[in-house]
Design an enzyme around this catalytic site. Structure first.
Site, PDB file in Angstrom:
ATOM      1  NE  ARG A 198     -33.823  25.692 104.412  1.00 18.59           N
ATOM      2  CZ  ARG A 198     -32.716  25.141 103.967  1.00 18.59           C
ATOM      3  NH1 ARG A 198     -31.548  25.742 104.151  1.00 18.59           N
ATOM      4  NH2 ARG A 198     -32.742  23.983 103.307  1.00 18.59           N
ATOM      5  CB  SER A 220     -33.841  22.055 111.164  1.00 16.93           C
ATOM      6  OG  SER A 220     -34.160  21.476 109.925  1.00 16.93           O
ATOM      7  CE  LYS A 256     -31.777  16.375 104.926  1.00 18.57           C
ATOM      8  NZ  LYS A 256     -32.013  17.367 103.865  1.00 18.57           N
ATOM      9  CE  LYS A 311     -37.488  14.048  94.862  1.00 18.13           C
ATOM     10  NZ  LYS A 311     -37.317  14.390  96.304  1.00 18.13           N
ATOM     11  CG  HIS A 334     -33.526  20.132  94.100  1.00 17.68           C
ATOM     12  ND1 HIS A 334     -33.710  19.376  95.228  1.00 17.68           N
ATOM     13  CD2 HIS A 334     -34.722  20.732  93.874  1.00 17.68           C
ATOM     14  CE1 HIS A 334     -34.949  19.490  95.661  1.00 17.68           C
ATOM     15  NE2 HIS A 334     -35.591  20.306  94.841  1.00 17.68           N
ATOM     16  CD  GLU A 342     -31.488  21.855  98.372  1.00 20.96           C
ATOM     17  OE1 GLU A 342     -31.633  20.680  98.035  1.00 20.96           O
ATOM     18  OE2 GLU A 342     -32.133  22.389  99.305  1.00 20.96           O
ATOM     19  CB  ALA A 348     -43.127  21.971  96.910  1.00 17.79           C
ATOM     20  CB  THR A 349     -45.727  25.006 100.543  1.00 13.20           C
ATOM     21  OG1 THR A 349     -44.631  25.766 100.006  1.00 13.20           O
ATOM     22  CG2 THR A 349     -45.983  25.473 101.977  1.00 13.20           C
ATOM     23  CG  HIS A 400     -42.569  20.229 104.036  1.00 16.15           C
ATOM     24  ND1 HIS A 400     -41.464  19.406 104.137  1.00 16.15           N
ATOM     25  CD2 HIS A 400     -42.593  20.973 105.172  1.00 16.15           C
ATOM     26  CE1 HIS A 400     -40.846  19.642 105.280  1.00 16.15           C
ATOM     27  NE2 HIS A 400     -41.509  20.585 105.926  1.00 16.15           N
TER      28      HIS A 400
END
Length: 224
Positions: free
Chosen positions: A58, A64, A68, A127, A135, A154, A166-167, A170
């Site tokens: 993406r 966006s 940020k 985390k 990453h 990234e 994670a989805t 988020h």
């Protein structure tokens, strides 16, 4: 009510500058995608098992990017985005098992088309939220057509289970603007641990099946 940072927009002049910069990021994204597509093709044709389930990509939208920058208390300009954001272009590699992730990481490091400039291993250094992933930021030289400019892309590597978690996390974090209630946060952490245990269990089953196929022994002989 819409969150303040979501209302942030680039001024018209900065927006035009950003659009030109995004062309570079799209080209950099294509370079990395091509290398990963070649890797995927190799596994499909020359290896018994392909550890890559699928690859997503993406490019952040201007809205966006502006949001940020605002959240980071940075000026909403094209140059600030270029200098301070490393995830404008992003690729996510979904692997079958956590163990496969490190194999793919080493292959990515060996590519001549780009250079790895930073890594964060959230598999070994989980985390506090329970988030697990690997990453990498890679830098792509765009060649003489772009005056040898470079762009960062990234790359995130996860298993399907990690990606599902994670989805969900988020969505919850967005719902509560980053301030997730303690009880809900605890549930997410608990789910993360269970998903990790499931990932490990599935990999164990995968290895046992491999042993059975290779040696043609019965499962009772392995002691599973």
């Amino acid at each position: 009510m819409e969150k303040d940072y979501l209302k942030t927009r680039f001024e018209p002049e900065e927006f035009e500058k950003l659009k030109k910069k995004l062309v570079r990021y799209e080209c950099a994204l294509d370079v990395v995608r091509t290398q990963l597509s070649n890797l995927n093709t190799y596994y499909n044709n020359f290896e018994a098992i392909n550890p890559i389930e699928h690859i997503k990509h993406r490019l952040k939208s201007p809205e966006s990017i502006a949001g940020k920058l605002k959240k980071k208390d940075l000026p909403v300009t094209a140059d600030a985005a270029d200098e301070h954001l490393s995830d404008i272009a992003g690729i996510r590699i979904i692997c079958s098992y956590a163990k496969n992730i490190y194999e793919i990481v080493e292959i990515i490091k060996s590519q001549e088309a780009f250079t790895v400039v930073s890594e964060k291993d959230y598999l070994r250094n989980v985390k506090k939220t329970g988030y697990r992933s690997y990453h990498m930021i890679v830098e792509v030289n765009l060649g003489h057509l772009f005056s040898e400019q470079t762009c960062r892309v990234e790359i995130q590597l996860r298993t399907s289970a990690m990606d599902f978690w994670a989805t969900l996390e988020h969505k919850v974090r967005y719902k509560y603007d980053g301030q997730i209630p303690e009880q809900l946060s605890g549930e997410l952490q608990n789910c993360a641990e269970q998903i990790h245990a499931l990932d490990e269990r599935m990999y164990l089953i995968h290895k046992v099946v491999d042993m059975i196929n290779q040696s043609e022994v019965d499962i009772e002989q392995i002691g599973y």
